[in-house]
Design an enzyme around this catalytic site. Structure first.
Site, PDB file in Angstrom:
ATOM      1  N   LYS A   1      -1.318  -9.484   3.128  1.00  0.00           N
ATOM      2  CA  LYS A   1      -0.399  -8.728   4.087  1.00  0.00           C
ATOM      3  C   LYS A   1      -1.432  -7.813   4.903  1.00  0.00           C
ATOM      4  O   LYS A   1      -2.119  -7.148   4.388  1.00  0.00           O
ATOM      5  CB  LYS A   1       0.766  -8.029   3.517  1.00  0.00           C
ATOM      6  CG  LYS A   1       1.582  -7.630   5.118  1.00  0.00           C
ATOM      7  CD  LYS A   1       2.966  -7.094   4.752  1.00  0.00           C
ATOM      8  CE  LYS A   1       2.869  -5.837   3.987  1.00  0.00           C
ATOM      9  NZ  LYS A   1       2.269  -4.664   4.875  1.00  0.00           N
TER      10      LYS A   1
ATOM     11  N   ASP B   1       0.893  -1.196   0.018  1.00  0.00           N
ATOM     12  CA  ASP B   1       0.119  -0.100  -0.129  1.00  0.00           C
ATOM     13  C   ASP B   1       0.721   1.204   0.078  1.00  0.00           C
ATOM     14  O   ASP B   1       0.364   2.328   0.078  1.00  0.00           O
ATOM     15  CB  ASP B   1      -1.002   0.080   1.240  1.00  0.00           C
ATOM     16  CG  ASP B   1      -0.465  -0.023   2.509  1.00  0.00           C
ATOM     17  OD1 ASP B   1       0.915  -0.027   2.626  1.00  0.00           O
ATOM     18  OD2 ASP B   1      -1.055   0.086   3.507  1.00  0.00           O
ATOM     19  N   SER B   2       2.036   1.036   0.111  1.00  0.00           N
ATOM     20  CA  SER B   2       3.114   2.161  -0.116  1.00  0.00           C
ATOM     21  C   SER B   2       2.822   2.886  -1.616  1.00  0.00           C
ATOM     22  O   SER B   2       3.215   3.851  -1.778  1.00  0.00           O
ATOM     23  CB  SER B   2       4.466   1.476   0.062  1.00  0.00           C
ATOM     24  OG  SER B   2       4.896   0.462  -0.543  1.00  0.00           O
TER      25      SER B   2
ATOM     26  N   GLU C   1       9.105  -4.168  10.493  1.00  0.00           N
ATOM     27  CA  GLU C   1       9.695  -2.965  10.039  1.00  0.00           C
ATOM     28  C   GLU C   1       9.936  -2.030  11.237  1.00  0.00           C
ATOM     29  O   GLU C   1       9.200  -1.749  12.174  1.00  0.00           O
ATOM     30  CB  GLU C   1       8.375  -2.304   9.279  1.00  0.00           C
ATOM     31  CG  GLU C   1       8.794  -0.801   8.889  1.00  0.00           C
ATOM     32  CD  GLU C   1       7.805  -0.305   7.882  1.00  0.00           C
ATOM     33  OE1 GLU C   1       6.972  -1.228   7.370  1.00  0.00           O
ATOM     34  OE2 GLU C   1       8.102   0.903   7.208  1.00  0.00           O
TER      35      GLU C   1
ATOM     36  N   ASP D   1      -1.042  -6.337  -0.432  1.00  0.00           N
ATOM     37  CA  ASP D   1      -1.220  -5.543   0.962  1.00  0.00           C
ATOM     38  C   ASP D   1      -2.788  -5.193   0.945  1.00  0.00           C
ATOM     39  O   ASP D   1      -3.401  -4.625  -0.075  1.00  0.00           O
ATOM     40  CB  ASP D   1      -0.487  -3.998   0.915  1.00  0.00           C
ATOM     41  CG  ASP D   1       0.169  -3.907   1.998  1.00  0.00           C
ATOM     42  OD1 ASP D   1      -0.030  -4.762   3.111  1.00  0.00           O
ATOM     43  OD2 ASP D   1       1.191  -3.068   2.261  1.00  0.00           O
TER      44      ASP D   1
HETATM   45  O1  KIV Z   1       3.495  -1.010   1.653  1.00  0.00           O
HETATM   46  C1  KIV Z   1       4.616  -1.505   1.839  1.00  0.00           C
HETATM   47  O2  KIV Z   1       5.359  -1.481   0.832  1.00  0.00           O
HETATM   48  C2  KIV Z   1       5.122  -2.333   2.960  1.00  0.00           C
HETATM   49  C3  KIV Z   1       6.581  -2.588   3.042  1.00  0.00           C
HETATM   50  C4  KIV Z   1       7.176  -1.472   3.268  1.00  0.00           C
HETATM   51  C5  KIV Z   1       6.766  -3.657   3.880  1.00  0.00           C
HETATM   52  O3  KIV Z   1       4.252  -2.566   3.807  1.00  0.00           O
END
Ligand code: KIV
Length: 323
Positions: free
Chosen positions: A132, A63-64, A199, A102
């Site tokens: 995730k 979700d980044s 993290e 995510d």
């Molecule tokens: O959203 C993301 O990219 C993440 C990673 C930083 C693990 O959760």
């Protein structure tokens, strides 16, 4: 226009070796064998394909993407439909890596049933192989696993909790907090999570948790003693427009590469240096001679029809011919 198909029967090869498909149980086996797990985020077909072909084991549609692709201030705004859209694109580019989607903020924070229903969409509609979720959500993890949905947990600095944490702060900075984190990781593992992202926690805490945990830990800003490492693709290649965090190592400078290519292109267009004659399509000789002068000439019309029906993809660029 660009060719997007995989070449027929292309092996899942890296360095001359054929690599087996990565599954969630395979990650557990890697931990048992002491083989480090490589993981990266990807958000679109092209980068997913590059990441997969480079032999990365796990691709997270993180979700980044809310921040690095969509330009939001944090990860909270991205929706299930947007995540599905990007997961589908990544899915189409990946053959070997485990594709993990995510779950975005709000998609699993209501009832367990809502969480499961949203997770099902990622497998059913987008081809993800696992989801995730952030935080200690033991009941949800159990329900997802019961619904045949592999789960990656995420503990420590959980970006969806940015407002509760008061910013992106390193977590588990005391013995008590580290022990609590370890207990949380064990609870997720016992509930059936297949791996856990750790993290933004001290190296010592991540190392101790990893040593004791029965499932793989995948670290980001958690030091070198995790079972695997993950980075955000845009951090890795310098496409974020902000200074890198301490834990980021830039392995390339895509910003510089792209800027130079774009500026060079603009200059060429402005100076009539692009496209060249060799980069142009041409009428056949006979049509070139006749069509401009006598559009009614029968042979000119035939040749022109042939050109109109011809598949532009069959004529390669000079660069492709040389390759
Ligand atoms: O959203 C993301 O990219 C993440 C990673 C930083 C693990 O959760």
């Amino acid at each position: 226009m660009s060719l997007t198909e995989f070449s027929a029967g292309a092996p899942l090869a890296q360095g001359g070796h054929s690599l087996p498909k990565v599954t969630m149980p395979a990650l557990g086996e890697m931990k048992r064998q002491g083989k480090p797990i490589s993981a990266l985020t990807a958000y679109d077909y092209a980068t997913a394909r590059l990441v997969d072909e480079a032999g990365i084991d796990l691709i997270l549609v993180g979700d980044s993407l809310a921040m690095v692709v969509l330009g939001h201030e944090n990860t909270l705004a991205v929706t299930v439909d947007e995540m599905l859209h990007h997961t589908r694109a990544v899915r189409r580019g990946v053959r070997r890596a485990l594709v993990v989607a995510d779950m975005p903020f709000g998609s699993y924070h209501g009832t367990i049933g809502e969480g499961v229903a949203n997770a099902v969409r990622f497998l059913k509609e987008a081809g993800a192989e696992a989801v995730k979720i952030e935080g200690l959500r033991v009941e949800l993890v159990r329900a997802l696993v019961e619904a045949e949905i592999p789960v990656v947990g995420h503990l420590g600095l959980t970006p969806q909790s940015v407002h509760r944490m008061g910013g992106y702060r390193v977590q588990a900075r005391s013995i008590d907090a580290a022990l609590q984190l370890q207990a949380d990781a064990f609870a997720l593992a016992a509930a059936g999570a297949g791996a856990i992202v750790l993290e933004g926690i001290p190296r010592e805490a991540a190392g101790a948790i990893t040593a004791a945990l029965p499932i793989p830990s995948i670290g980001i800003g958690a030091g070198p003693d995790c079972d695997g490492q993950i980075l955000v693709f845009h951090d890795l290649v310098n496409l974020t427009f902000v200074p890198a965090a301490k834990f980021v190592r830039r392995y390339g400078d895509a910003s510089a590469l792209f800027r130079s290519a774009i500026e060079h292109y603009r200059e060429d267009v402005e100076h009539h240096a692009f496209p060249s004659d060799a980069e142009s399509y041409h009428l056949p000789e006979s049509a070139r001679r006749l069509s401009a002068i006598d559009p009614d000439a029968a042979d000119a019309r035939e040749d022109t029809d042939a050109v109109v029906n011809w598949d532009a993809r069959e004529e390669m660029s000079e660069e492709a011919k040389r390759a």
